[in-house]
Design an enzyme around this catalytic site. Structure first.
Site, PDB file in Angstrom:
ATOM      1  N   ASP A   1      -3.928  10.205  -0.505  1.00  0.00           N
ATOM      2  CA  ASP A   1      -5.071   9.333  -0.440  1.00  0.00           C
ATOM      3  C   ASP A   1      -6.187   9.622   0.584  1.00  0.00           C
ATOM      4  O   ASP A   1      -7.260   9.156   0.469  1.00  0.00           O
ATOM      5  CB  ASP A   1      -4.613   7.752  -0.083  1.00  0.00           C
ATOM      6  CG  ASP A   1      -3.921   7.263  -1.229  1.00  0.00           C
ATOM      7  OD1 ASP A   1      -4.349   7.569  -2.486  1.00  0.00           O
ATOM      8  OD2 ASP A   1      -2.691   6.405  -0.875  1.00  0.00           O
TER       9      ASP A   1
ATOM     10  N   HIS B   1       3.754   9.255   5.608  1.00  0.00           N
ATOM     11  CA  HIS B   1       4.138   9.059   4.274  1.00  0.00           C
ATOM     12  C   HIS B   1       5.802   8.981   4.407  1.00  0.00           C
ATOM     13  O   HIS B   1       6.331   9.354   5.252  1.00  0.00           O
ATOM     14  CB  HIS B   1       4.068  10.575   3.194  1.00  0.00           C
ATOM     15  CG  HIS B   1       4.344  10.162   2.027  1.00  0.00           C
ATOM     16  ND1 HIS B   1       5.528  10.357   1.213  1.00  0.00           N
ATOM     17  CD2 HIS B   1       3.483   9.863   0.654  1.00  0.00           C
ATOM     18  CE1 HIS B   1       5.507   9.947  -0.031  1.00  0.00           C
ATOM     19  NE2 HIS B   1       4.345   9.821  -0.252  1.00  0.00           N
TER      20      HIS B   1
END
Ligand code: ACO
Length: 428
Positions: free
Chosen positions: A362, A305
């Site tokens: 996700d 991320h």
């Protein structure tokens, strides 16, 4: 806090320090070009704060996420998606009467214009639902021309209610059209998630019983996705909104930004990756070796991320929810086994440890979506429904910002110097 001093080309420039309410600091370079002639160079905006915002606090080093001050863990455990939407957009949790009026209004704006049916029929059946949804949200600006002025609070308020209310209908219709089934009218007595599930999976032939476990899981997933400060799609919504484009147009652009596989599209890519490994083409270990060799286009999807260099707090909640939902629905998932194996191996591997790559939101969400029957190409649409309140809140905040300016980054030009035009016949 004292100003920072920048020395450049023999001169000193004072850069005021801006401090956020949680102590984050920024050097204010807004006058830098005017004073020095130089701009800042920051590809991918990795160090650039483009706004101040009172909506979401995120500490990627510590793995903290709060909406309007409320920890994501508490909201996921106790709140509902519509309540979180209200919180994000208006800044406070609603009182009982406010919430009743809010949810009633959202329920009653859920129908889309009859002409939208022809809109869906005009698009190719196999179109990706993200493209269809973005186009449909953009098309709302053709039906509601009475409420497009970003500077009229009454018009903005009406647009917010319409957008939030119609999003599940628009999303479900994109799916129904793709499978050739009739589109159901919304049912206003259902809650947000249940109404969506009925439009997704119901048919006019028989009543559709919404499974409360499934509706709750979806509602929680939407809460977790509701805002994430200045990510790619939110920045897109702000940038488009900064031209005074209307809310529908701005959100339509945000949906397209979210579609990309490095952003919201990752949830679809995660499940496809797990399916490939589960189908036995290669083991998790072999796949991770290819990831570590950095083969072209091969990444451990759902890991890493831009901001979190620690566990994504949403991933923790989703992983737990994933186990609970699968157990409650009595679903055995080979994909979950593969995901757990990949996670365990990656978290113990120096490649991922050194780069601070952890599971993101996700990694497990797709497994839940699959367990509750959401088709893979709708995964990113699920994300878009969840992110809608955040986009709206950020857009509203932008419009009210006293430092409002059209967004317009600069560049360092690296192309050819001036040259004279050469006619077609004279080019060798
Ligand atoms: N798998 C393997 N290696 C990775 C991954 C990954 N998922 N993510 C980052 N890396 C590596 C990079 O190759 C790079 O290695 P290097 O230093 O040897 O070149 C290093 O980690 C840093 O990566 P960057 O791409 O520079 O990090 P950035 O902050 O720009 O990217 C991103 C963040 C795009 C999310 C990235 O981690 C990624 O592609 N992840 C997979 C896609 C994904 O899951 N996206 C969803 C993000 S969450 C969301 O949008 C909702």
């Amino acid at each position: 806090m004292r100003d920072a001093i920048l020395t450049y080309d023999g001169k000193e420039y004072r850069l005021p320090v801006v401090t956020g309410s949680e102590g984050e600091q920024a050097l204010d370079i807004s006058a830098l070009r005017k004073q020095s002639g130089a701009i800042c160079f920051d590809p991918g905006y990795v160090n650039t704060g483009a706004c101040t915002s009172a909506i979401t606090f995120l500490d990627g080093e510590k793995g903290i996420l709060r909406y309007r001050g409320y920890p994501i863990e508490e909201l996921a455990a106790h709140s509902s998606f519509l309540e979180v939407a209200y919180l994000l957009i208006y800044g406070e949790l609603p009182k009982a009467a406010e919430f009743a009026a809010w949810s009633d209004s959202i329920r009653r704006h859920s129908m889309v214009h009859e002409k939208m049916r022809r809109f869906y029929d005009a698009l190719p059946k196999e179109a990706h639902p993200m493209a269809v949804c973005s186009a449909a949200i953009g098309a709302l600006s053709t039906f509601y021309q009475d409420s497009l002025d970003p500077r009229d609070p009454q018009q903005v308020m009406v647009s917010i209610h319409r957008l939030l209310a119609k999003m599940p209908t628009i999303a479900a219709y994109s799916y129904k059209t793709s499978i050739g089934q009739p589109r159901l009218y919304p049912k206003n007595n259902l809650d947000y998630a249940s109404g969506y599930l009925r439009m997704m999976f119901g048919t006019p032939c028989e009543d559709y019983e919404v499974n409360p476990v499934v509706a709750k899981a979806l509602d929680t997933l939407w809460i977790l996705h509701a805002d994430h400060e200045q990510n790619c799609s939110t920045s897109t919504v702000r940038l488009v909104g900064s031209s005074l484009a209307n809310l529908f147009a701005s959100v339509s652009a945000g949906i397209f930004a979210l579609w990309g596989p490095l952003h919201g599209g990752a949830n679809q890519k995660v499940i496809e990756m797990l399916q490939r490994i589960s189908a036995g083409g290669e083991s998790g270990k072999q796949f991770l070796e290819r990831v570590k060799r950095q083969e072209e286009g091969v990444r451990l999807m759902g890991f890493g991320h831009r901001v979190y260099k620690n566990f994504d707090p949403r991933a923790r909640i989703i992983k737990k929810a994933c186990f609970e939902v699968l157990e409650q629905l009595h679903v055995q998932s080979r994909l979950l086994d593969v995901a757990i194996e990949l996670e365990e191996q990656a978290l113990a591997d120096p490649y991922f440890v050194e780069r601070k790559l952890y599971p993101n939101v996700d990694f497990y969400s797709g497994i839940i979506y699959q367990a509750i029957g959401i088709p893979v190409n709708m995964f990113t649409v699920m994300f878009a429904i969840g992110r809608l309140p955040g986009w709206i809140a950020q857009w509203v905040e932008l419009q009210a910002d006293p430092t409002f300016k059209i967004g317009r980054p600069r560049q360092i030009y690296t192309g050819a110097g001036q040259r004279a035009y050469v006619g077609l016949a004279d080019r060798d």
